[in-house]
Motif scaffolding. Structure first.
Motif, PDB file in Angstrom:
ATOM      1  N   SER A 282      33.289  -8.605 -22.525  1.00  0.00           N
ATOM      2  CA  SER A 282      34.278  -7.969 -23.397  1.00  0.00           C
ATOM      3  C   SER A 282      34.811  -8.974 -24.422  1.00  0.00           C
ATOM      4  CB  SER A 282      35.432  -7.391 -22.578  1.00  0.00           C
ATOM      5  OG  SER A 282      36.318  -8.419 -22.228  1.00  0.00           O
ATOM      6  N   GLN A 284      37.746  -9.374 -25.626  1.00  0.00           N
ATOM      7  CA  GLN A 284      39.030 -10.017 -25.312  1.00  0.00           C
ATOM      8  C   GLN A 284      38.831 -11.227 -24.396  1.00  0.00           C
ATOM      9  OE1 GLN A 284      41.941  -7.558 -23.395  1.00  0.00           O
ATOM     10  NE2 GLN A 284      43.483  -9.147 -23.485  1.00  0.00           N
ATOM     11  N   SER A 285      37.986 -11.030 -23.379  1.00  0.00           N
ATOM     12  CA  SER A 285      37.813 -12.149 -22.445  1.00  0.00           C
ATOM     13  C   SER A 285      37.105 -13.318 -23.129  1.00  0.00           C
ATOM     14  CB  SER A 285      37.065 -11.706 -21.195  1.00  0.00           C
ATOM     15  OG  SER A 285      35.700 -11.648 -21.442  1.00  0.00           O
ATOM     16  N   ARG A 287      37.619 -14.271 -26.117  1.00  0.00           N
ATOM     17  CA  ARG A 287      38.618 -15.007 -26.903  1.00  0.00           C
ATOM     18  C   ARG A 287      39.523 -15.869 -26.024  1.00  0.00           C
ATOM     19  NH1 ARG A 287      38.854 -10.191 -29.851  1.00  0.00           N
ATOM     20  NH2 ARG A 287      40.648  -9.477 -28.655  1.00  0.00           N
ATOM     21  N   THR A 288      39.722 -15.433 -24.767  1.00  0.00           N
ATOM     22  CA  THR A 288      40.717 -16.112 -23.932  1.00  0.00           C
ATOM     23  C   THR A 288      40.129 -17.170 -23.006  1.00  0.00           C
ATOM     24  OG1 THR A 288      40.520 -14.345 -22.316  1.00  0.00           O
ATOM     25  CG2 THR A 288      42.326 -14.152 -23.916  1.00  0.00           C
TER      26      THR A 288
END
Lengths: 304, 205
Positions: A282, A284-285, A287-288
């Motif tokens: 994903s 989002q993951s 990016r983090t």
């Protein structure tokens, strides 16, 4: 190794399965891979002069008892490494040591070559090792004999990997932790830690796996695969929202190691891994991911 | 695990060697001597008897029982019958005692000590029976008639096919299949043995 792997004729196996399918049946009620190692380990030790032994066998098992026991344990582990259940698993072999009398004899036993000086040694040890048509169990039979000869320093270290090969992961993890506690810092302890890490990985306990591989790496910082496995498991913990202190070090990035990591990540089913792979993809993951875990995340995503 | 299916080692003649071993030796010391290197060849005799009769029994237990029996009655032995016959009788006594002990424990419904589960590990390995029930499975197996025991042993422990045992003259296809099905069904149910089973076992031994 399948828990039901046995050498039975197909029609006998079919009837056994048919009768065992009755809910009231007592047949095939236990995964044999889980219970047999413990049963083997409870057999009493062999006497120093085993029954029916020849003078040569007594010499081998008396004067070289510890060596024989250790070599049998190694042979068991080598036999286990040939099993499909350990294909591509991260296992770092012990460095070769000076061959000794006992080891030389046992190498001959293992090779199946004629031991012309005393063929009886080979026959007797093969008999004692319970070799039979159940080749599937040979690693355990060899280890069982090793344990019956005593428990020399070093022989027990193979126990966790054998248990892992049989799919008995929780027991392998417990054994590996016990071993770690009993060992001094060094090569043997790093092996115990990494074998515990492998067992924890196989049952999806990524936090425990990360910690085990961290300990293995701290004992042997030159083994960067331990660091890689630590960081991959730490990354999976982060995907699950668990916090793990991340060990700093250089993630191995050469093509050979990367290919090995990819193959070992997909070598055996790990519970919950598919969901973690989905999360890893994903946006989002991505990016983090902390900078230190970027290489681990990249390898893991590539394994999906 | 399956020492049972390994070829039994050859029995070496004892000759007059027993005289030096037995002379004025008390049973506890003799027991130690007989365990040390097996000078009387009790191990191959025990393995040979089990292989011939197709009982399922852990050979270490049988050997220990045979050694103990030989040590106890050795002071009474004066050379008759010949030593080979005398030793065969001690191994036969030991087999009877080990099988009867297990059968009696099952008849009395005594639980198995978990430390002794390894005694019947062969039933766990071959039939996937849970360790606490493995002793009962062995008792049920050993209570089969001689022909059924031999057939079941060949088809399961030795992994032979129906075709092979028929070719070996152990029965017709129908007979072999009937014995196999009945034997597996009995092992599946694991009914506790009866006194009658124990008596028929005694009769065979």
């Amino acid at each position: 190794m399948s828990g039901n792997a046995r050498v039975l004729a197909p029609e006998v196996e079919a009837l056994l399965l048919e009768i065992a399918a009755d809910p009231d049946s007592n047949l095939l009620r236990v995964p044999r891979a889980d219970v047999l190692p413990e049963l083997f380990a409870k057999r009493p030790p062999l006497p120093r002069r085993p029954r029916g032994s020849t003078a040569a066998e007594r010499e081998l098992l008396g004067a070289h008892r510890d060596e024989v026991s250790l070599v049998l344990a190694r042979m068991a582990a080598l036999a286990a490494l040939r099993l499909p259940s350990l294909a591509n698993a991260l296992i770092v072999p012990e460095p070769p040591e000076r061959a000794t009398v006992g080891e030389a004899a046992l190498r001959l036993l293992a090779s199946g070559e004629r031991y012309t000086d005393d063929g009886l040694v080979r026959e007797a040890l093969a008999r004692a090792a319970d070799r039979s048509r159940t080749e599937t169990w040979e690693p355990f039979s060899l280890l069982a004999l090793s344990l019956r000869l005593g428990e020399p320093k070093g022989a027990r270290q193979w126990w966790p990997i054998l248990l892992t090969s049989a799919g008995a992961h929780p027991m392998a993890l417990r054994e590996a932790k016990d071993l770690e506690m009993a060992l001094e810092p060094g090569f043997a302890r790093s092996m115990a830690s990494s074998n515990g890490g492998l067992a924890a990985w196989r049952i999806g306990r990524h936090g425990e796996a990360a910690e085990a591989y961290r300990r293995a790496y701290r004992d042997r910082p030159e083994e960067t695969l331990y660091l890689a496995y630590h960081q991959i498991n730490a990354y999976l913990c982060s995907l699950k929202g668990e916090s793990v202190e991340v060990e700093v070090g250089e993630f191995p990035s050469d093509p050979t190691t990367r290919a090995f990591l990819l193959s070992s990540l997909t070598a055996a089913p790990v519970p919950g891994l598919a969901e973690l792979q989905r999360r890893a993809q994903s946006a989002q993951s991505r990016r983090t991911v902390p900078r230190i875990l970027q290489p681990a995340a990249e390898v893991f995503r590539a394994s999906a | 695990m399956l020492e049972l299916v390994a070829r039994a080692p050859a029995v070496r003649p004892v000759g007059s060697h027993w005289r030096r071993l037995f002379d004025e030796t008390r049973p506890p010391e003799l027991l130690e001597r007989l365990q040390d290197g097996d000078p009387l060849g009790l191990w191959p005799r025990a393995a040979g008897l089990v292989a011939e009769r197709r009982f399922v029994v852990q050979l270490d237990r049988l050997f220990e029982a045979a050694v103990a029996r030989a040590a106890i009655v050795a002071p009474l032995y004066r050379g008759r019958p010949v030593i080979e016959t005398w030793l065969a009788a001690r191994v036969g006594d030991a087999l009877r005692s080990v099988l009867a002990k297990d059968a009696a424990a099952e008849i009395e419904r005594r639980p198995v000590d978990p430390d002794d589960h390894w005694h019947h590990a062969m039933m766990v390995e071959v039939f996937g029976v849970a360790p606490p029930l493995a002793r009962r499975a062995a008792v049920v197996f050993n209570a089969f008639g001689r022909k059924r025991r031999a057939l079941l042993f060949a088809l399961t422990f030795e992994g032979r096919s129906v075709t092979q045992v028929v070719a070996a003259g152990m029965g017709t296809v129908e007979e072999v299949e009937a014995h196999l099905a009945a034997g597996l069904l009995a092992l599946s149910r694991l009914e506790p043995p009866s006194l009658k089973d124990l008596l028929s076992l005694e009769g065979e031994l």
